[in-house]
Design a protein around this motif. Sequence first.
Motif, PDB file in Angstrom:
ATOM      1  N   TRP A 134       1.986 -34.795 -16.824  1.00  0.00           N
ATOM      2  CA  TRP A 134       0.552 -35.036 -16.681  1.00  0.00           C
ATOM      3  C   TRP A 134      -0.025 -35.859 -17.825  1.00  0.00           C
ATOM      4  CZ3 TRP A 134      -1.995 -29.762 -14.887  1.00  0.00           C
ATOM      5  CH2 TRP A 134      -1.464 -29.420 -13.642  1.00  0.00           C
ATOM      6  N   LEU A 135       0.520 -35.712 -19.019  1.00  0.00           N
ATOM      7  CA  LEU A 135      -0.068 -36.371 -20.187  1.00  0.00           C
ATOM      8  C   LEU A 135       0.148 -37.879 -20.186  1.00  0.00           C
ATOM      9  CD1 LEU A 135       0.845 -33.835 -23.017  1.00  0.00           C
ATOM     10  CD2 LEU A 135      -1.155 -33.874 -21.519  1.00  0.00           C
ATOM     11  N   ALA A 136       1.025 -38.374 -19.328  1.00  0.00           N
ATOM     12  CA  ALA A 136       1.311 -39.815 -19.303  1.00  0.00           C
ATOM     13  C   ALA A 136       0.316 -40.594 -18.458  1.00  0.00           C
ATOM     14  CB  ALA A 136       2.731 -40.061 -18.781  1.00  0.00           C
ATOM     15  N   ALA A 137      -0.430 -39.917 -17.593  1.00  0.00           N
ATOM     16  CA  ALA A 137      -1.349 -40.598 -16.675  1.00  0.00           C
ATOM     17  C   ALA A 137      -2.792 -40.314 -17.085  1.00  0.00           C
ATOM     18  CB  ALA A 137      -1.108 -40.134 -15.242  1.00  0.00           C
TER      19      ALA A 137
ATOM     20  N   ILE B 116       6.099 -28.915 -23.272  1.00  0.00           N
ATOM     21  CA  ILE B 116       6.206 -28.452 -21.889  1.00  0.00           C
ATOM     22  C   ILE B 116       5.995 -29.596 -20.905  1.00  0.00           C
ATOM     23  CG2 ILE B 116       5.088 -26.992 -20.135  1.00  0.00           C
ATOM     24  CD1 ILE B 116       4.560 -24.950 -22.351  1.00  0.00           C
ATOM     25  N   PHE B 117       5.073 -30.502 -21.224  1.00  0.00           N
ATOM     26  CA  PHE B 117       4.795 -31.641 -20.343  1.00  0.00           C
ATOM     27  C   PHE B 117       5.760 -32.806 -20.559  1.00  0.00           C
ATOM     28  CE2 PHE B 117       0.446 -29.752 -20.144  1.00  0.00           C
ATOM     29  CZ  PHE B 117       0.371 -29.640 -18.763  1.00  0.00           C
ATOM     30  N   ASN B 118       6.595 -32.723 -21.593  1.00  0.00           N
ATOM     31  CA  ASN B 118       7.544 -33.798 -21.869  1.00  0.00           C
ATOM     32  C   ASN B 118       8.589 -33.865 -20.758  1.00  0.00           C
ATOM     33  OD1 ASN B 118       9.849 -35.277 -22.939  1.00  0.00           O
ATOM     34  ND2 ASN B 118       8.844 -35.129 -24.940  1.00  0.00           N
ATOM     35  N   PRO B 119       8.748 -35.000 -20.088  1.00  0.00           N
ATOM     36  CA  PRO B 119       9.701 -35.082 -18.965  1.00  0.00           C
ATOM     37  C   PRO B 119      11.150 -34.887 -19.374  1.00  0.00           C
ATOM     38  CG  PRO B 119       8.841 -37.253 -19.533  1.00  0.00           C
ATOM     39  CD  PRO B 119       8.031 -36.273 -20.301  1.00  0.00           C
ATOM     40  N   SER B 120      11.464 -35.087 -20.648  1.00  0.00           N
ATOM     41  CA  SER B 120      12.847 -34.930 -21.099  1.00  0.00           C
ATOM     42  C   SER B 120      13.166 -33.533 -21.590  1.00  0.00           C
ATOM     43  CB  SER B 120      13.145 -35.928 -22.232  1.00  0.00           C
ATOM     44  OG  SER B 120      12.915 -37.261 -21.797  1.00  0.00           O
ATOM     45  N   LEU B 121      12.131 -32.751 -21.937  1.00  0.00           N
ATOM     46  CA  LEU B 121      12.364 -31.444 -22.549  1.00  0.00           C
ATOM     47  C   LEU B 121      11.729 -30.286 -21.792  1.00  0.00           C
ATOM     48  CD1 LEU B 121      11.549 -32.449 -26.252  1.00  0.00           C
ATOM     49  CD2 LEU B 121      13.823 -32.260 -25.229  1.00  0.00           C
ATOM     50  N   GLY B 122      10.684 -30.547 -21.028  1.00  0.00           N
ATOM     51  CA  GLY B 122       9.874 -29.477 -20.484  1.00  0.00           C
ATOM     52  C   GLY B 122      10.175 -29.101 -19.049  1.00  0.00           C
ATOM     53  N   VAL B 123       9.089 -28.779 -18.332  1.00  0.00           N
ATOM     54  CA  VAL B 123       9.193 -28.268 -16.968  1.00  0.00           C
ATOM     55  C   VAL B 123       9.851 -29.275 -16.036  1.00  0.00           C
ATOM     56  CG1 VAL B 123       7.860 -27.491 -14.979  1.00  0.00           C
ATOM     57  CG2 VAL B 123       7.216 -26.739 -17.274  1.00  0.00           C
ATOM     58  N   GLU B 124       9.505 -30.535 -16.185  1.00  0.00           N
ATOM     59  CA  GLU B 124      10.081 -31.550 -15.302  1.00  0.00           C
ATOM     60  C   GLU B 124      11.597 -31.626 -15.449  1.00  0.00           C
ATOM     61  OE1 GLU B 124       9.918 -36.386 -14.854  1.00  0.00           O
ATOM     62  OE2 GLU B 124       8.015 -35.325 -15.180  1.00  0.00           O
ATOM     63  N   ALA B 125      12.090 -31.603 -16.668  1.00  0.00           N
ATOM     64  CA  ALA B 125      13.535 -31.639 -16.894  1.00  0.00           C
ATOM     65  C   ALA B 125      14.201 -30.393 -16.323  1.00  0.00           C
ATOM     66  CB  ALA B 125      13.827 -31.765 -18.385  1.00  0.00           C
ATOM     67  N   PHE B 126      13.548 -29.239 -16.465  1.00  0.00           N
ATOM     68  CA  PHE B 126      14.098 -27.994 -15.930  1.00  0.00           C
ATOM     69  C   PHE B 126      14.194 -28.040 -14.406  1.00  0.00           C
ATOM     70  CE2 PHE B 126      13.339 -23.774 -14.123  1.00  0.00           C
ATOM     71  CZ  PHE B 126      14.391 -23.061 -14.664  1.00  0.00           C
ATOM     72  N   LEU B 127      13.153 -28.513 -13.757  1.00  0.00           N
ATOM     73  CA  LEU B 127      13.154 -28.576 -12.298  1.00  0.00           C
ATOM     74  C   LEU B 127      14.203 -29.558 -11.787  1.00  0.00           C
ATOM     75  CD1 LEU B 127       9.309 -28.494 -11.576  1.00  0.00           C
ATOM     76  CD2 LEU B 127      10.967 -26.645 -11.222  1.00  0.00           C
ATOM     77  N   ARG B 128      14.322 -30.692 -12.432  1.00  0.00           N
ATOM     78  CA  ARG B 128      15.293 -31.688 -11.990  1.00  0.00           C
ATOM     79  C   ARG B 128      16.725 -31.205 -12.216  1.00  0.00           C
ATOM     80  NH1 ARG B 128      13.055 -37.830 -13.062  1.00  0.00           N
ATOM     81  NH2 ARG B 128      11.029 -37.520 -12.008  1.00  0.00           N
ATOM     82  N   ALA B 129      16.923 -30.415 -13.246  1.00  0.00           N
ATOM     83  CA  ALA B 129      18.266 -29.883 -13.508  1.00  0.00           C
ATOM     84  C   ALA B 129      18.636 -28.760 -12.558  1.00  0.00           C
ATOM     85  CB  ALA B 129      18.346 -29.393 -14.950  1.00  0.00           C
ATOM     86  N   ASN B 130      17.652 -28.241 -11.814  1.00  0.00           N
ATOM     87  CA  ASN B 130      17.903 -27.132 -10.907  1.00  0.00           C
ATOM     88  C   ASN B 130      17.635 -27.494  -9.448  1.00  0.00           C
ATOM     89  OD1 ASN B 130      18.403 -24.403 -12.541  1.00  0.00           O
ATOM     90  ND2 ASN B 130      16.958 -25.666 -13.703  1.00  0.00           N
ATOM     91  N   GLY B 131      17.943 -28.753  -9.103  1.00  0.00           N
ATOM     92  CA  GLY B 131      17.928 -29.139  -7.701  1.00  0.00           C
ATOM     93  C   GLY B 131      16.648 -29.732  -7.176  1.00  0.00           C
TER      94      GLY B 131
END
Length: 298
Positions: free
Chosen positions: A149-152, A126-141
């Motif tokens: 969060w896990l990277a920092a 879920i926290f993975n920027p390529s697979l999770g919430v971040e990727a979903f949000l970026r794909a939807n505008g």
Amino acid sequence: MALRWSWAAPRIALVPALAITLVGFAGSIGWTIFQSFTQSRRFPEYAIDPARWLSQYERLFANDTWWTALQNLLVLAIGSALAIVFGFILAALVEREKFGEGVFRTILLYPLAVSLIVTGLVWRWIFNPSLGVEAFLRANGFPDASFNWLAAPETAMYGIILASIWHGLGFYMALMLAGLKSINTEIWSAARLDGVGVMRLYVEIIVPMMKFTFLTCAILLSLGVVKAYDIVVAMTNGGPGTSTWTPAYFAINAYSTRSNIGFASAAAVIMLLITLAIFLPLVVITAWQARRSEAVRG
């Protein structure tokens, strides 16, 4: 007088369990405490140097990573306590919804059927920027959305807390729901007749009546927080750097990576003391409250 078999049989049946407890539980605790005073490394030693018997503890408290682990333990305890708060809120909502109670209870209890390792892996995705919430949000505008969060180091611990709350929320909700159902229905009826508001009813009447339930939840939560290890391994493996190390992770790392039994044993002993410092006061308070309630009823 002849010894009656009905008296002796259950006691004889308890002997194997008692022996296993003494050897496997009390014995291992005693062995760990003893090893913490030795200079054991890869293999255990059984000689204590009088001049260096506290050296492992001195090394432990001089280690910056150990202090980081203790700080993370405190942060995890405070954050995970939200599971009790949200569990009570959900229990109150589910208890008032008579028709869909079974469905909601099943859905909210489902995460408890998943192990912490699986929970950690799911939330890592879920926290993975390529697979999770971040990727979903970026794909939807939302091109500037960030949910990694896990990277920092500053936010990784909050990601673990979020996953821990999700995993334990249904369990604490079930305990709270049982506590709510144990309250006499006449209290609810009397409150409605007196025009007591819902918020005031819960804060001033229901919550004080459920103090034993809250104490039970606090005891179970404290035990789970102190031994937190598997979810850390699954989500961050202690990283970034050492920012998400916990005392349990530190102790196991000291043994598995450093091959230092004495150092790991010292960390484990401090974990035991932390557990006792949290657990015993809560048990004493619970027992005192129980006796006080019995005295009032008597």
